[in-house]
Design a protein around this motif. Structure first.
Motif, short mmCIF file in Angstrom:
data_model
loop_
_atom_site.label_atom_id
_atom_site.label_comp_id
_atom_site.label_asym_id
_atom_site.label_seq_id
_atom_site.Cartn_x
_atom_site.Cartn_y
_atom_site.Cartn_z
N ARG A 81 0.84 -1.20 0.00
CA ARG A 81 0.00 0.00 0.00
C ARG A 81 0.87 1.25 0.00
NH1 ARG A 81 -3.87 1.65 5.11
NH2 ARG A 81 -5.14 3.26 4.09
N TYR A 82 0.44 2.26 -0.73
CA TYR A 82 1.15 3.55 -0.71
C TYR A 82 0.12 4.66 -0.81
CZ TYR A 82 4.53 7.24 -1.71
OH TYR A 82 5.30 8.40 -1.63
N LEU A 83 0.11 5.57 0.16
CA LEU A 83 -0.85 6.67 0.21
C LEU A 83 -0.19 7.92 -0.37
CD1 LEU A 83 -2.19 6.07 3.81
CD2 LEU A 83 -3.19 5.29 1.65
N ILE A 84 -0.77 8.44 -1.42
CA ILE A 84 -0.21 9.62 -2.07
C ILE A 84 -0.35 10.84 -1.16
CG2 ILE A 84 -0.62 11.29 -3.93
CD1 ILE A 84 -1.05 8.98 -5.80
N THR A 85 0.74 11.56 -1.00
CA THR A 85 0.74 12.81 -0.24
C THR A 85 0.39 13.94 -1.19
OG1 THR A 85 2.42 12.00 1.29
CG2 THR A 85 2.11 14.39 1.17
N SER A 86 -0.63 14.69 -0.85
CA SER A 86 -1.07 15.78 -1.72
C SER A 86 -0.12 16.97 -1.61
CB SER A 86 -2.48 16.24 -1.33
OG SER A 86 -2.83 17.42 -2.03
N ALA A 87 0.19 17.54 -2.76
CA ALA A 87 1.00 18.75 -2.80
C ALA A 87 0.14 19.99 -2.72
CB ALA A 87 1.84 18.78 -4.08
N GLY A 88 -1.18 19.80 -2.66
CA GLY A 88 -2.08 20.93 -2.59
C GLY A 88 -2.29 21.56 -3.95
N PRO A 89 -2.95 22.70 -3.99
CA PRO A 89 -3.20 23.37 -5.27
C PRO A 89 -1.89 23.85 -5.90
CG PRO A 89 -3.78 24.80 -3.45
CD PRO A 89 -3.49 23.46 -2.85
N GLU A 90 -1.87 23.95 -7.20
CA GLU A 90 -0.67 24.44 -7.90
C GLU A 90 -0.37 25.87 -7.47
OE1 GLU A 90 1.18 24.64 -12.43
OE2 GLU A 90 -0.97 24.29 -12.12
N PRO A 91 0.90 26.17 -7.17
CA PRO A 91 1.26 27.54 -6.78
C PRO A 91 0.84 28.55 -7.85
CG PRO A 91 3.07 26.05 -6.32
CD PRO A 91 2.06 25.25 -7.10
N SER A 92 0.41 29.68 -7.40
CA SER A 92 -0.01 30.74 -8.31
C SER A 92 1.17 31.28 -9.11
CB SER A 92 -0.64 31.88 -7.52
OG SER A 92 -0.76 33.05 -8.31
N ALA A 93 0.91 31.63 -10.36
CA ALA A 93 1.96 32.21 -11.20
C ALA A 93 2.37 33.58 -10.68
CB ALA A 93 1.46 32.32 -12.64
N GLY A 94 1.54 34.19 -9.84
CA GLY A 94 1.86 35.52 -9.34
C GLY A 94 2.37 35.54 -7.91
#
Length: 307
Positions: A81-94
């Motif tokens: 088993r491997y639980l994916i760690t979320s990186a969250g939303p993509e960083p804003s370009a700004g």
């Protein structure tokens, strides 16, 4: 709630494969520079991998997500088993970073909170920690490889380290970068050379003068910080379980707005970019070649991550 900092996109388990055995602290410049002047392209690429900006944050986000998916596939093939760690939303370009001002109309460093159990520990790490000791050892070996499977790595400063070459993580890195060594060079070489740069800046009059102007300007807004990096770090430290997201957002917006105003008055980040280039022009050709190599291999990894 646990912290999500878009500027930090590395997993605890991935970092466990970095077996760094540092021989000393890098400071100042490296060895005597080569006499031949580097090309503009080489300097631009070297500067790009040393600069923390929205582009590098977004690249790190994409690579992290790709690595997580590939690690999971590999572990599942082994029946684990491997639980994916979320990186969250993509960083804003700004987004604003310590090195580059953001272009967004509402200044932000991208520091926020995320939902969770409040421990701050990824679910994957919690799962591994919950395994019986013997099973845990087998699992970690499958993921990171046997402890005795490592290769040496000498950094531009002369510091020596080693990196794991086995397990699913190494397979993922080789798939993206072409080799495990290249994957670790992507992380460790810029980190090492930036330590050299920090030593250089500590004694650079132009940078120190601009930094002093920035510090004095920030004080007028009631904000005391040694550097933009320290300011951002202090906001990350505030983003702890139980903190109001509205309060964090308010503090962040106030700090980023003051930072933008004071950067315009002090020219701190413009000075940093100019002094970084001056520093790079003093570096040996071997160091510049390694930085340019990191740039090239990162582009390859990004292309493979998009497949």
């Amino acid at each position: 709630m646990t912290v999500r900092d878009t500027a930090t996109l590395v997993s605890v388990m991935a970092l466990a494969t970095v077996l760094i055995c540092v021989a000393g602290c890098a400071a100042g410049t490296a060895s005597r520079p080569d006499p031949a002047a580097p090309s503009a392209r080489t300097l631009d690429r070297a500067a790009a991998v040393l600069t923390n900006d929205a582009t590098t944050l977004r690249q790190s986000w994409r690579l992290f997500n790709a690595q997580q998916v590939l690690d999971q596939r590999c572990m599942r093939k082994l029946g684990l088993r491997y639980l994916i760690t979320s990186a969250g939303p993509e960083p804003s370009a700004g987004v604003t970073t310590a090195d580059v001002l953001g272009s967004g109309s509402s200044p932000s460093y991208g520091v926020s909170l995320k939902g969770g159990d409040g421990s701050g520990e990824p679910a994957q790490d919690q799962y591994v920690r919950s395994l019986p000791s013997a099973e845990q050892d087998r699992y970690v070996t499958a993921l990171n490889g046997p402890a005795d499977q490592a290769a040496p790595l000498i950094l531009p400063s002369g510091d020596k380290g080693s990196y794991a070459t086995g397990g699913c993580t190494a397979g993922t890195q080789a798939h993206l970068y072409g080799s495990v060594r290249a994957a670790f060079e992507d992380v460790l070489v810029p980190q090492d050379v930036n330590e050299l740069l920090n030593g250089y800046l500590a004694h650079d009059r132009r940078y120190q003068a601009a930094l002093g102007r920035w510090q004095r300007c920030m004080v007028t807004d009631g904000i005391r910080a040694q550097t933009p990096a320290a300011l951002i770090h202090s906001l990350r430290a505030k983003a702890t379980p139980g903190v109001s997201p509205a309060s964090l957002d308010r503090d962040q917006r106030a700090a980023a707005t003051a930072d933008r105003r004071c950067d315009a008055k002090s020219h701190l980040r413009a000075t940093l970019a100019a002094r970084r280039e001056a520093f790079l022009r003093q570096q040996p050709r071997t160091t510049l070649s390694r930085l340019e190599g990191v740039w090239q291999l990162r582009q390859q990894a990004l292309r493979r991550a998009a497949l």
